[in-house]
Motif scaffolding. Structure first.
Motif, PDB file in Angstrom:
ATOM      1  N   GLN A  10      -1.200  55.129  -4.004  1.00  0.00           N
ATOM      2  CA  GLN A  10      -0.853  55.391  -5.396  1.00  0.00           C
ATOM      3  C   GLN A  10       0.189  54.397  -5.894  1.00  0.00           C
ATOM      4  N   GLU A  11       1.163  54.089  -5.051  1.00  0.00           N
ATOM      5  CA  GLU A  11       2.201  53.137  -5.420  1.00  0.00           C
ATOM      6  C   GLU A  11       1.626  51.741  -5.606  1.00  0.00           C
ATOM      7  N   ARG A  12       0.602  51.431  -4.825  1.00  0.00           N
ATOM      8  CA  ARG A  12      -0.013  50.112  -4.889  1.00  0.00           C
ATOM      9  C   ARG A  12      -0.943  49.946  -6.094  1.00  0.00           C
ATOM     10  N   SER A  13      -1.547  51.034  -6.549  1.00  0.00           N
ATOM     11  CA  SER A  13      -2.597  50.969  -7.564  1.00  0.00           C
ATOM     12  C   SER A  13      -2.114  50.306  -8.843  1.00  0.00           C
ATOM     13  N   ASP A  14      -2.957  49.402  -9.348  1.00  0.00           N
ATOM     14  CA  ASP A  14      -2.721  48.742 -10.639  1.00  0.00           C
ATOM     15  C   ASP A  14      -1.363  48.040 -10.702  1.00  0.00           C
ATOM     16  N   HIS A  15      -0.907  47.528  -9.578  1.00  0.00           N
ATOM     17  CA  HIS A  15       0.350  46.789  -9.568  1.00  0.00           C
ATOM     18  C   HIS A  15       0.116  45.428 -10.226  1.00  0.00           C
ATOM     19  N   PRO A  16       0.770  45.134 -11.346  1.00  0.00           N
ATOM     20  CA  PRO A  16       0.427  43.927 -12.114  1.00  0.00           C
ATOM     21  C   PRO A  16       0.662  42.628 -11.342  1.00  0.00           C
ATOM     22  N   ALA A  17       1.778  42.535 -10.623  1.00  0.00           N
ATOM     23  CA  ALA A  17       2.066  41.295  -9.894  1.00  0.00           C
ATOM     24  C   ALA A  17       1.088  41.091  -8.742  1.00  0.00           C
ATOM     25  N   LEU A  18       0.638  42.192  -8.124  1.00  0.00           N
ATOM     26  CA  LEU A  18      -0.328  42.095  -7.037  1.00  0.00           C
ATOM     27  C   LEU A  18      -1.663  41.583  -7.572  1.00  0.00           C
ATOM     28  N   ARG A  19      -2.060  42.092  -8.719  1.00  0.00           N
ATOM     29  CA  ARG A  19      -3.301  41.612  -9.332  1.00  0.00           C
ATOM     30  C   ARG A  19      -3.185  40.128  -9.693  1.00  0.00           C
ATOM     31  N   GLU A  20      -2.037  39.712 -10.174  1.00  0.00           N
ATOM     32  CA  GLU A  20      -1.837  38.314 -10.527  1.00  0.00           C
ATOM     33  C   GLU A  20      -1.913  37.424  -9.290  1.00  0.00           C
ATOM     34  N   SER A  21      -1.411  37.907  -8.158  1.00  0.00           N
ATOM     35  CA  SER A  21      -1.493  37.117  -6.927  1.00  0.00           C
ATOM     36  C   SER A  21      -2.944  36.964  -6.473  1.00  0.00           C
ATOM     37  N   TRP A  22      -3.747  37.995  -6.690  1.00  0.00           N
ATOM     38  CA  TRP A  22      -5.176  37.924  -6.351  1.00  0.00           C
ATOM     39  C   TRP A  22      -5.868  36.876  -7.215  1.00  0.00           C
ATOM     40  N   LEU A  23      -5.601  36.892  -8.508  1.00  0.00           N
ATOM     41  CA  LEU A  23      -6.206  35.924  -9.412  1.00  0.00           C
ATOM     42  C   LEU A  23      -5.767  34.503  -9.075  1.00  0.00           C
ATOM     43  N   GLN A  24      -4.479  34.331  -8.776  1.00  0.00           N
ATOM     44  CA  GLN A  24      -3.976  33.004  -8.438  1.00  0.00           C
ATOM     45  C   GLN A  24      -4.580  32.509  -7.123  1.00  0.00           C
ATOM     46  N   GLY A 259       0.626  28.288   1.780  1.00  0.00           N
ATOM     47  CA  GLY A 259      -0.734  28.585   2.223  1.00  0.00           C
ATOM     48  C   GLY A 259      -0.961  30.018   2.640  1.00  0.00           C
ATOM     49  N   VAL A 260      -0.132  30.950   2.164  1.00  0.00           N
ATOM     50  CA  VAL A 260      -0.323  32.373   2.444  1.00  0.00           C
ATOM     51  C   VAL A 260      -0.752  33.037   1.150  1.00  0.00           C
ATOM     52  N   TYR A 261      -2.044  33.376   1.076  1.00  0.00           N
ATOM     53  CA  TYR A 261      -2.626  33.905  -0.146  1.00  0.00           C
ATOM     54  C   TYR A 261      -2.798  35.418  -0.047  1.00  0.00           C
ATOM     55  N   PHE A 262      -3.524  35.945  -1.007  1.00  0.00           N
ATOM     56  CA  PHE A 262      -3.749  37.387  -1.103  1.00  0.00           C
ATOM     57  C   PHE A 262      -4.493  37.915   0.127  1.00  0.00           C
ATOM     58  N   GLY A 263      -4.079  39.091   0.612  1.00  0.00           N
ATOM     59  CA  GLY A 263      -4.866  39.791   1.622  1.00  0.00           C
ATOM     60  C   GLY A 263      -4.276  39.864   3.007  1.00  0.00           C
TER      61      GLY A 263
END
Length: 271
Positions: A10-24, A259-263
């Motif tokens: 729940q804390e992780r859901s829709d986290h804006p900065a996390l989503r931005e890191s995925w897109l980047q 070189g450390v990306y999302f995931g």
């Protein structure tokens, strides 16, 4: 390196900065596709600009040409440095690996082990360790029944091991037991980022392996493949707390310049 840290889904859901890191991460991956197989980035382990071997695998790829460590392993070393000083005892659930060689160079009291019950297996792994530049013999340990004494270590590192342990709850209990008060468990494993753990196989009371999904094997220096029983979900944090840990978070390191990306999700739990 930035670390996104969450105590639950729940804390992780829709986290804006996390989503931005995925897109980047996707954008950077597309840029790297046109390169000649490697890219110069700062390695957080070597501490200098190195060539990172290009890969679409953001977890096991982006290997440093100098130290040989993938994005997952480099971020793990960075996290270990935060919680375990070089003169403090560290236990690592692997030994015949490039990561362990690096840990030997930095942590004076590091202990490692492999699940290698026979002397012949351990000698084969010891030769492999020496070929990698490491030293010493290889210890046998069953992570569900560790032989270390209580409160032996400041930190325990388990890198992609728990998914191969049918009774991973017993392993979590053992990690808790051998840690000192306030000691830290750092662990990686296949992580679904979903609510529930996916059980791929299980062991019956008679010792028979029952496959619930098509068998999945992960490589190792001797057998060539070890059966994967689990892809863990956010419910693993409840299991970690049930094992006695006072704190448990899933942390995602984020360091695009290194070189450390999302995931690269990582468990950090405090005794």
């Amino acid at each position: 390196m930035v670390e996104f840290s969450f105590q639950g889904l729940q804390e992780r859901s829709d986290h804006p900065a996390l989503r931005e890191s995925w897109l980047q991460s996707h954008a950077l991956s597309e840029q790297l596709r046109g390169t000649s197989g490697s890219v110069s980035m700062r390695c957080g382990v070597c501490g200098a600009d190195q060539r990172l071997l290009q890969s679409d695998d953001w977890r096991e790829g982006m290997r440093c040409e100098r130290c040989g460590l993938s994005a997952r392993l480099r971020s793990s070393v960075t996290l270990l440095r935060q919680f375990c000083a070089p003169d403090q005892p560290l236990y690592c659930t692997e030994q015949a690996t490039a990561l362990y060689v690096r840990l030997q160079q930095e942590w004076r009291q590091v202990q490692g082990s492999e699940f290698a019950p026979t002397a012949a297996q351990r000698e084969t792994l010891a030769r492999y360790l020496r070929e990698l530049g490491g030293r010493g013999g290889v210890n046998f340990q069953d992570v569900t029944r560790l032989t270390w004494e209580d409160a032996s270590f400041k930190a325990v590192y388990s890198g992609d091991v728990l998914e191969h342990v049918p009774d991973y709850r017993a392993a979590l209990g053992e990690f808790h037991r051998v840690l000192r008060p306030s000691g830290v468990l750092i662990a990686t494993y296949p992580f679904t980022d979903g609510a529930s753990t996916v059980v791929r196989a299980e062991v019956t009371g008679s010792g028979e392996i029952v496959h619930l999904l098509p068998p999945e094997y992960h490589g190792d220096p001797i057998s060539g493949g070890v059966l994967c029983f689990y892809h863990f979900g956010w419910d693993i944090l409840d299991e970690v707390r049930a094992a006695g840990f006072s704190e448990a978070h899933m942390v995602m390191p984020w360091d695009p310049e290194g070189g450390v990306y999302f995931g690269n999700w990582t468990l950090i739990a405090r005794r």
